[in-house]
Scaffold this motif. Structure first.
Motif, PDB file in Angstrom:
ATOM      1  N   GLY A   1       0.811  -1.215   0.000  1.00 53.61           N
ATOM      2  CA  GLY A   1       0.000   0.000   0.000  1.00 53.61           C
ATOM      3  C   GLY A   1       0.840   1.260   0.000  1.00 53.61           C
ATOM      4  N   ILE A   2       1.911   1.267  -0.836  1.00 53.31           N
ATOM      5  CA  ILE A   2       2.740   2.465  -0.974  1.00 53.31           C
ATOM      6  C   ILE A   2       2.113   3.318  -2.080  1.00 53.31           C
ATOM      7  CG2 ILE A   2       5.030   3.364  -1.535  1.00 53.31           C
ATOM      8  CD1 ILE A   2       6.202   0.734  -0.504  1.00 53.31           C
ATOM      9  N   ARG A   3       1.371   4.334  -1.681  1.00 51.85           N
ATOM     10  CA  ARG A   3       0.625   5.170  -2.635  1.00 51.85           C
ATOM     11  C   ARG A   3       1.490   6.340  -3.108  1.00 51.85           C
ATOM     12  NH1 ARG A   3      -3.740   2.685  -4.907  1.00 51.85           N
ATOM     13  NH2 ARG A   3      -4.628   1.284  -3.333  1.00 51.85           N
ATOM     14  N   THR A   4       1.455   6.585  -4.407  1.00 51.74           N
ATOM     15  CA  THR A   4       2.240   7.672  -4.991  1.00 51.74           C
ATOM     16  C   THR A   4       1.346   8.567  -5.845  1.00 51.74           C
ATOM     17  OG1 THR A   4       2.792   6.613  -7.116  1.00 51.74           O
ATOM     18  CG2 THR A   4       4.149   6.029  -5.201  1.00 51.74           C
ATOM     19  N   ASP A   5       1.951   9.653  -6.347  1.00 57.75           N
ATOM     20  CA  ASP A   5       1.255  10.479  -7.337  1.00 57.75           C
ATOM     21  C   ASP A   5       1.336   9.804  -8.702  1.00 57.75           C
ATOM     22  OD1 ASP A   5       3.816  10.972  -8.337  1.00 57.75           O
ATOM     23  OD2 ASP A   5       3.955  12.961  -7.446  1.00 57.75           O
ATOM     24  N   ASN A   6       0.912  10.492  -9.746  1.00 57.79           N
ATOM     25  CA  ASN A   6       0.822   9.885 -11.075  1.00 57.79           C
ATOM     26  C   ASN A   6       2.034  10.163 -11.965  1.00 57.79           C
ATOM     27  OD1 ASN A   6      -1.914   8.833 -10.797  1.00 57.79           O
ATOM     28  ND2 ASN A   6      -2.562  10.963 -10.763  1.00 57.79           N
ATOM     29  N   SER A   7       3.142  10.594 -11.392  1.00 64.24           N
ATOM     30  CA  SER A   7       4.327  10.942 -12.190  1.00 64.24           C
ATOM     31  C   SER A   7       5.137   9.688 -12.507  1.00 64.24           C
ATOM     32  CB  SER A   7       5.189  11.959 -11.441  1.00 64.24           C
ATOM     33  OG  SER A   7       4.463  13.114 -11.122  1.00 64.24           O
ATOM     34  N   PHE A   8       4.812   9.044 -13.620  1.00 68.62           N
ATOM     35  CA  PHE A   8       5.511   7.822 -13.997  1.00 68.62           C
ATOM     36  C   PHE A   8       7.003   8.088 -14.153  1.00 68.62           C
ATOM     37  CE2 PHE A   8       1.180   7.006 -15.649  1.00 68.62           C
ATOM     38  CZ  PHE A   8       0.906   5.848 -14.921  1.00 68.62           C
ATOM     39  N   THR A   9       7.815   7.152 -13.681  1.00 65.42           N
ATOM     40  CA  THR A   9       9.288   7.139 -13.652  1.00 65.42           C
ATOM     41  C   THR A   9       9.880   8.099 -12.625  1.00 65.42           C
ATOM     42  OG1 THR A   9       9.801   8.805 -15.367  1.00 65.42           O
ATOM     43  CG2 THR A   9       9.342   6.557 -16.133  1.00 65.42           C
ATOM     44  N   LYS A  10       9.079   9.017 -12.077  1.00 62.48           N
ATOM     45  CA  LYS A  10       9.590   9.961 -11.068  1.00 62.48           C
ATOM     46  C   LYS A  10       8.535  10.221  -9.990  1.00 62.48           C
ATOM     47  CE  LYS A  10      12.620  12.423 -14.319  1.00 62.48           C
ATOM     48  NZ  LYS A  10      12.962  13.727 -14.941  1.00 62.48           N
ATOM     49  N   ALA A  11       7.808   9.191  -9.607  1.00 68.29           N
ATOM     50  CA  ALA A  11       6.691   9.354  -8.674  1.00 68.29           C
ATOM     51  C   ALA A  11       7.176   9.713  -7.273  1.00 68.29           C
ATOM     52  CB  ALA A  11       5.866   8.078  -8.629  1.00 68.29           C
ATOM     53  N   ARG A  12       6.278  10.368  -6.528  1.00 74.28           N
ATOM     54  CA  ARG A  12       6.550  10.713  -5.133  1.00 74.28           C
ATOM     55  C   ARG A  12       5.548  10.014  -4.228  1.00 74.28           C
ATOM     56  NH1 ARG A  12      10.165  14.598  -3.932  1.00 74.28           N
ATOM     57  NH2 ARG A  12      11.138  15.672  -5.696  1.00 74.28           N
ATOM     58  N   ILE A  13       6.037   9.548  -3.084  1.00 74.56           N
ATOM     59  CA  ILE A  13       5.196   8.825  -2.142  1.00 74.56           C
ATOM     60  C   ILE A  13       4.232   9.786  -1.450  1.00 74.56           C
ATOM     61  CG2 ILE A  13       5.183   7.452  -0.016  1.00 74.56           C
ATOM     62  CD1 ILE A  13       7.904   6.337  -0.852  1.00 74.56           C
ATOM     63  N   LYS A  14       2.948   9.425  -1.458  1.00 74.07           N
ATOM     64  CA  LYS A  14       1.919  10.221  -0.785  1.00 74.07           C
ATOM     65  C   LYS A  14       1.560   9.639   0.572  1.00 74.07           C
ATOM     66  CE  LYS A  14      -1.542  11.571  -3.371  1.00 74.07           C
ATOM     67  NZ  LYS A  14      -2.669  11.484  -4.344  1.00 74.07           N
ATOM     68  N   GLY A  15       1.676   8.327   0.718  1.00 74.59           N
ATOM     69  CA  GLY A  15       1.335   7.695   1.987  1.00 74.59           C
ATOM     70  C   GLY A  15       1.570   6.196   1.922  1.00 74.59           C
ATOM     71  N   ILE A  16       1.658   5.565   3.090  1.00 76.34           N
ATOM     72  CA  ILE A  16       1.866   4.120   3.174  1.00 76.34           C
ATOM     73  C   ILE A  16       0.867   3.545   4.166  1.00 76.34           C
ATOM     74  CG2 ILE A  16       3.471   2.258   3.776  1.00 76.34           C
ATOM     75  CD1 ILE A  16       5.772   4.093   3.020  1.00 76.34           C
ATOM     76  N   ASP A  17       0.146   2.532   3.738  1.00 78.76           N
ATOM     77  CA  ASP A  17      -0.775   1.813   4.615  1.00 78.76           C
ATOM     78  C   ASP A  17       0.008   0.688   5.284  1.00 78.76           C
ATOM     79  OD1 ASP A  17      -2.722   0.387   5.867  1.00 78.76           O
ATOM     80  OD2 ASP A  17      -4.020   0.151   4.109  1.00 78.76           O
ATOM     81  N   THR A  18       0.243   0.789   6.575  1.00 73.70           N
ATOM     82  CA  THR A  18       1.114  -0.166   7.266  1.00 73.70           C
ATOM     83  C   THR A  18       0.377  -1.391   7.825  1.00 73.70           C
ATOM     84  OG1 THR A  18       0.878   1.089   9.326  1.00 73.70           O
ATOM     85  CG2 THR A  18       2.743   1.648   7.895  1.00 73.70           C
ATOM     86  N   VAL A  19      -0.921  -1.506   7.544  1.00 72.27           N
ATOM     87  CA  VAL A  19      -1.711  -2.604   8.130  1.00 72.27           C
ATOM     88  C   VAL A  19      -1.138  -3.958   7.741  1.00 72.27           C
ATOM     89  CG1 VAL A  19      -3.963  -3.734   8.160  1.00 72.27           C
ATOM     90  CG2 VAL A  19      -3.825  -1.240   8.300  1.00 72.27           C
ATOM     91  N   ARG A  20      -0.878  -4.163   6.439  1.00 70.73           N
ATOM     92  CA  ARG A  20      -0.401  -5.474   5.985  1.00 70.73           C
ATOM     93  C   ARG A  20       0.971  -5.797   6.584  1.00 70.73           C
ATOM     94  NH1 ARG A  20      -0.809  -9.009   1.422  1.00 70.73           N
ATOM     95  NH2 ARG A  20       0.305 -10.884   2.056  1.00 70.73           N
ATOM     96  N   ILE A  21       1.870  -4.823   6.618  1.00 73.44           N
ATOM     97  CA  ILE A  21       3.204  -5.084   7.181  1.00 73.44           C
ATOM     98  C   ILE A  21       3.100  -5.440   8.660  1.00 73.44           C
ATOM     99  CG2 ILE A  21       5.406  -4.021   7.810  1.00 73.44           C
ATOM    100  CD1 ILE A  21       5.386  -2.503   5.228  1.00 73.44           C
ATOM    101  N   ASN A  22       2.318  -4.680   9.406  1.00 77.25           N
ATOM    102  CA  ASN A  22       2.179  -4.965  10.846  1.00 77.25           C
ATOM    103  C   ASN A  22       1.561  -6.332  11.089  1.00 77.25           C
ATOM    104  OD1 ASN A  22       3.330  -2.632  12.019  1.00 77.25           O
ATOM    105  ND2 ASN A  22       1.497  -1.432  11.551  1.00 77.25           N
ATOM    106  N   LYS A  23       0.631  -6.724  10.225  1.00 75.04           N
ATOM    107  CA  LYS A  23       0.028  -8.057  10.347  1.00 75.04           C
ATOM    108  C   LYS A  23       1.098  -9.140  10.160  1.00 75.04           C
ATOM    109  CE  LYS A  23      -3.285 -11.139   8.007  1.00 75.04           C
ATOM    110  NZ  LYS A  23      -2.241 -12.079   7.483  1.00 75.04           N
TER     111      LYS A  23
END
Length: 402
Positions: free
Chosen positions: A100-122
């Motif tokens: 769940g590493i969410r980014t903007d729409n800039s292909f090849t140079k995207a920036r991270i907008k947020g990370i959903d840590t639920v799956r990793i913590n599980k």
């Protein structure tokens, strides 16, 4: 204790190295640590995939290019997970989409907008070692993106921040951050500690051990990075806030960059808005401009010179040629036979005369300076490419870094 680690392509270049990384990871797991491991693609896989795309087309569609090059990290993650299982420990490999590493729409140079840590913590709660594909993310529309070259560093720092990890370790093929590139300056020394600001300048000026955006992210969120070699157990370099109590050296390093090129626009009518039009056109095409110098002539015309990455020179020239007539410019010149040599140090803020000393060192070696750029903690000079090694060694000795 939760530890985030990142392993670069050279650390995972072949099955034997993957097995060695697995043993390093499981050695920490035996000490009851929780581990999240970010991986890059094996060896030169990303370069090979990009080369493959250029055998199909000169201008690969960026969305499809991200689809292609994101596969490299998936291979590394799966193989490392298998190697960890072979050591007798549980592991799970996850793509950016699964994490769940969410980014903007800039292909090849995207920036991270947020990370959903639920799956990793599980997965961590089930005592798994979590292997995450670096360098990539996913948009709100579920499109695969990549974060730019070196983007796995940013993935690791972002995960360390979001998971509130006690440690963020980035493993590469060097022992840490050096005062200069050891391949160019044999007397370069490893730094035990360096501030975010100095590291940012070093990274942006050609020190490729760490991605600039990763350092920016670490500084913004106070994530301490330990940069180490995956080939030994030596302590590396700590990258952190400036330690006020330590005696900061005047100059921390001498970064060099030979992957740059200069464009000069001659005879531009000197009127408001011209520079904005030039650099907006470049920005619209994702071209990053570094050093800019403008000079004026008695006939009220201006010359503007600027540097770009050598890889962007063809695209940049195409953009400038298209707007040359609109600007009323006389001609456009380019030069890729240049290099950039810089001095960086937080201590420069309180020591006058540093620029004069730098210029004298270069002058004594009969090295001509073409362009100059300064900030509070760095001075960069554009010089002839063939003089770069000589300049770096002279500055390294002249500022007492040998």
């Amino acid at each position: 204790m939760l530890i985030v680690q990142k392993y670069g392509g050279s650390s995972l270049a072949n099955p034997n190295r993957i097995k060695k990384v697995a043993r390093r990871i499981t050695g920490l797991k035996k000490k009851n640590n929780h581990l999240v491991v970010v991986v890059s693609a094996m060896g030169k896989t990303t370069d090979e995939l990009i080369s493959l795309s250029h055998q199909i087309t000169e201008n690969p569609h960026k969305r499809e290019l991200d689809m292609l090059i994101s596969t490299g990290e998936q291979i590394s993650a799966a193989l490392l997970s298998m190697a960890i299982y072979n050591e007798g420990f549980k592991a799970v490999s996850l793509t950016a989409s699964q994490v769940g590493i969410r980014t903007d729409n800039s292909f090849t140079k995207a920036r991270i907008k947020g990370i959903d840590t639920v799956r990793i913590n599980k997965e961590l709660s089930e005592d798994n070692i979590v292997i995450v594909t670096g360098f990539q993310g996913i948009t709100e529309e579920d499109e695969i993106t990549t974060l730019g070259r070196g983007g796995s560093d940013t993935t690791a720092v972002a995960l360390a921040r979001c998971l509130d990890a006690e440690s963020c370790e980035i493993y590469t093929d060097v022992d840490g951050v050096y005062t200069a590139d050891p391949r160019i300056v044999p007397k370069a020394k490893k730094l035990d500690i360096i501030s975010y600001d100095a590291m940012l300048e070093m990274a942006s000026l050609g020190s490729v051990v760490l991605q600039t955006r990763a350092v920016e992210f670490a500084k913004k969120y106070s994530v301490v990075i330990h940069l180490r070699s995956s080939f030994n157990d030596n302590p590396g370099t700590i990258i952190c806030e400036e330690v006020i109590t330590m005696e900061e050296p005047i100059i921390s390093g001498i970064p060099t960059d030979s992957n740059c090129a200069k464009i000069t626009i001659i005879g531009i009518p000197d009127k408001p808005g011209t520079a904005a039009e030039i650099f907006q056109a470049l920005a619209d095409h994702g071209i990053n401009v570094d050093i800019i110098v403008q000079s004026q002539s008695p006939d009220k015309k201006a010359n503007i010179s600027f540097t770009v990455d050598r890889a962007d020179i063809s695209t940049s020239l195409g953009i400038i040629e298209k707007i040359k007539e609109k600007l009323g410019a006389e001609k456009v010149l380019s030069d890729d036979n240049i290099a950039k040599v810089s001095i960086v140090g937080v201590g420069m803020k309180s020591h006058p005369g540093i620029a004069a000393k730098m210029f004298k060192i270069l002058g004594d070696k009969r090295i001509n300076i073409d362009m100059i750029s300064t900030s509070e903690i760095k001075i960069s000079c554009v010089i002839e490419k063939s003089k770069m090694e000589q300049a770096a060694n002279a500055l390294h000795s002249g500022f007492g870094l040998d």
